[in-house]
Design a protein around this motif. Structure first.
Motif, short mmCIF file in Angstrom:
data_model
loop_
_atom_site.label_atom_id
_atom_site.label_comp_id
_atom_site.label_asym_id
_atom_site.label_seq_id
_atom_site.Cartn_x
_atom_site.Cartn_y
_atom_site.Cartn_z
N LEU A 63 0.87 -1.18 0.00
CA LEU A 63 0.00 0.00 0.00
C LEU A 63 0.91 1.22 0.00
N VAL A 64 0.81 2.02 -1.05
CA VAL A 64 1.58 3.26 -1.15
C VAL A 64 0.61 4.41 -0.94
N LEU A 65 0.90 5.21 0.05
CA LEU A 65 0.07 6.36 0.41
C LEU A 65 0.84 7.62 0.05
N ASP A 66 0.40 8.32 -1.01
CA ASP A 66 1.08 9.51 -1.50
C ASP A 66 0.40 10.76 -0.95
N LEU A 67 1.11 11.49 -0.09
CA LEU A 67 0.58 12.68 0.55
C LEU A 67 1.17 13.97 -0.04
N SER A 68 1.79 13.89 -1.19
CA SER A 68 2.51 15.04 -1.73
C SER A 68 1.60 16.21 -2.09
N GLU A 69 0.31 15.98 -2.30
CA GLU A 69 -0.61 17.07 -2.65
C GLU A 69 -1.47 17.52 -1.47
N VAL A 70 -1.16 17.05 -0.27
CA VAL A 70 -1.93 17.44 0.92
C VAL A 70 -1.55 18.87 1.31
N THR A 71 -2.57 19.70 1.54
CA THR A 71 -2.34 21.10 1.90
C THR A 71 -2.54 21.36 3.40
N PHE A 72 -3.19 20.43 4.09
CA PHE A 72 -3.38 20.53 5.53
C PHE A 72 -3.58 19.12 6.07
N LEU A 73 -2.90 18.81 7.16
CA LEU A 73 -3.04 17.49 7.80
C LEU A 73 -3.35 17.72 9.27
N GLY A 74 -4.61 17.49 9.63
CA GLY A 74 -5.05 17.70 11.01
C GLY A 74 -4.90 16.43 11.83
N THR A 75 -5.30 16.53 13.09
CA THR A 75 -5.16 15.38 13.98
C THR A 75 -6.01 14.20 13.53
N ALA A 76 -7.16 14.47 12.94
CA ALA A 76 -7.98 13.37 12.44
C ALA A 76 -7.26 12.65 11.30
N GLY A 77 -6.55 13.39 10.46
CA GLY A 77 -5.77 12.79 9.39
C GLY A 77 -4.60 11.98 9.93
N GLN B 117 -1.51 0.32 11.22
CA GLN B 117 -1.90 -0.86 12.00
C GLN B 117 -2.67 -1.87 11.16
N ALA B 118 -3.58 -1.38 10.33
CA ALA B 118 -4.38 -2.28 9.48
C ALA B 118 -3.49 -3.00 8.47
N ALA B 119 -2.54 -2.28 7.87
CA ALA B 119 -1.63 -2.91 6.91
C ALA B 119 -0.79 -3.98 7.59
N ALA B 120 -0.31 -3.69 8.80
CA ALA B 120 0.50 -4.68 9.54
C ALA B 120 -0.32 -5.93 9.85
N ARG B 121 -1.58 -5.76 10.26
CA ARG B 121 -2.44 -6.91 10.56
C ARG B 121 -2.65 -7.79 9.33
N ARG B 122 -2.69 -7.19 8.16
CA ARG B 122 -2.94 -7.94 6.94
C ARG B 122 -1.66 -8.40 6.24
N GLY B 123 -0.51 -8.06 6.82
CA GLY B 123 0.76 -8.47 6.23
C GLY B 123 1.14 -7.67 5.01
N ALA B 124 0.57 -6.49 4.85
CA ALA B 124 0.88 -5.63 3.70
C ALA B 124 1.94 -4.61 4.08
N ALA B 125 2.85 -4.38 3.17
CA ALA B 125 3.86 -3.34 3.39
C ALA B 125 3.21 -1.98 3.14
N LEU B 126 3.53 -1.01 3.96
CA LEU B 126 3.03 0.36 3.80
C LEU B 126 4.20 1.26 3.52
N ARG B 127 4.08 2.11 2.52
CA ARG B 127 5.07 3.14 2.24
C ARG B 127 4.32 4.46 2.09
N VAL B 128 4.76 5.45 2.84
CA VAL B 128 4.13 6.77 2.80
C VAL B 128 5.09 7.72 2.11
N THR B 129 4.64 8.34 1.03
CA THR B 129 5.45 9.30 0.29
C THR B 129 4.85 10.69 0.41
N GLY B 130 5.64 11.67 0.05
CA GLY B 130 5.15 13.04 0.09
C GLY B 130 5.20 13.66 1.46
#
Length: 153
Positions: free
Chosen positions: A73-87, A96-109
């Motif tokens: 799962l690649v999560l691209d945040l490069s176009e995010v203009t505001f990231l609040g606590t809910a985000g 946590q969900a990716a870890a439970r399912r055995g999926a690798a997570l990479r966060v970019t941006g």
């Protein structure tokens, strides 16, 4: 006595009012696009404001797509203009969900100023599996790793 007429406050740039007709109509509007560039690979591209109003939708989209067979799962945040606590909460839940399912997570941006500022303020800057490379490069490398040892036919 009649209530006073209410008008929106003028938007200013510096000290100069900006006519409403030239303001970007959806500045900060939340967007999320999900694609499957390769088998078992999800690319989630997020843009705009990830705030209390947008976080439930982002969480739902990611949660729904993670139910299938996903190894990356690649999560691209490069176009995010505001990231609040809910985000930020959605990011932790996604990790946590990716870890439970055995999926690798990479966060970019995460180098985007609003994202980096929020992660730093929350003490999360180094707790997520981030990557400094573009999301497309991560996907291509993952596909290449999956195809190692396979016959070309």
């Amino acid at each position: 006595m009649a209530p006073p007429e209410t008008r929106p406050a003028p938007v200013t740039q510096g000290a100069i009012p900006v006519p409403r007709s030239i303001q970007p109509p959806d500045a900060g509007a939340f967007t999320v696009e999900v694609s499957q560039p390769a088998p078992h690979t999800l690319l989630v591209e997020v843009g705009g404001d990830v705030d209390l109003a947008a976080a439930p939708e982002l969480s739902q989209v990611i949660g729904h797509r993670l139910r299938g067979p996903v190894t990356l799962l690649v999560l691209d945040l490069s176009e995010v203009t505001f990231l609040g606590t809910a985000g930020l909460t959605v990011l932790v839940e996604t990790q946590q969900a990716a870890a439970r399912r055995g999926a690798a997570l990479r966060v970019t941006g995460t180098g985007a100023r609003p994202v980096e500022r929020a992660l730093r303020a929350a003490g999360m800057l180094h707790s997520l599996p981030t990557a400094d490379e573009p999301a497309e490069d991560i996907v291509l490398r993952h596909v290449a790793e999956q195809n190692v040892g396979r016959a070309p036919w």
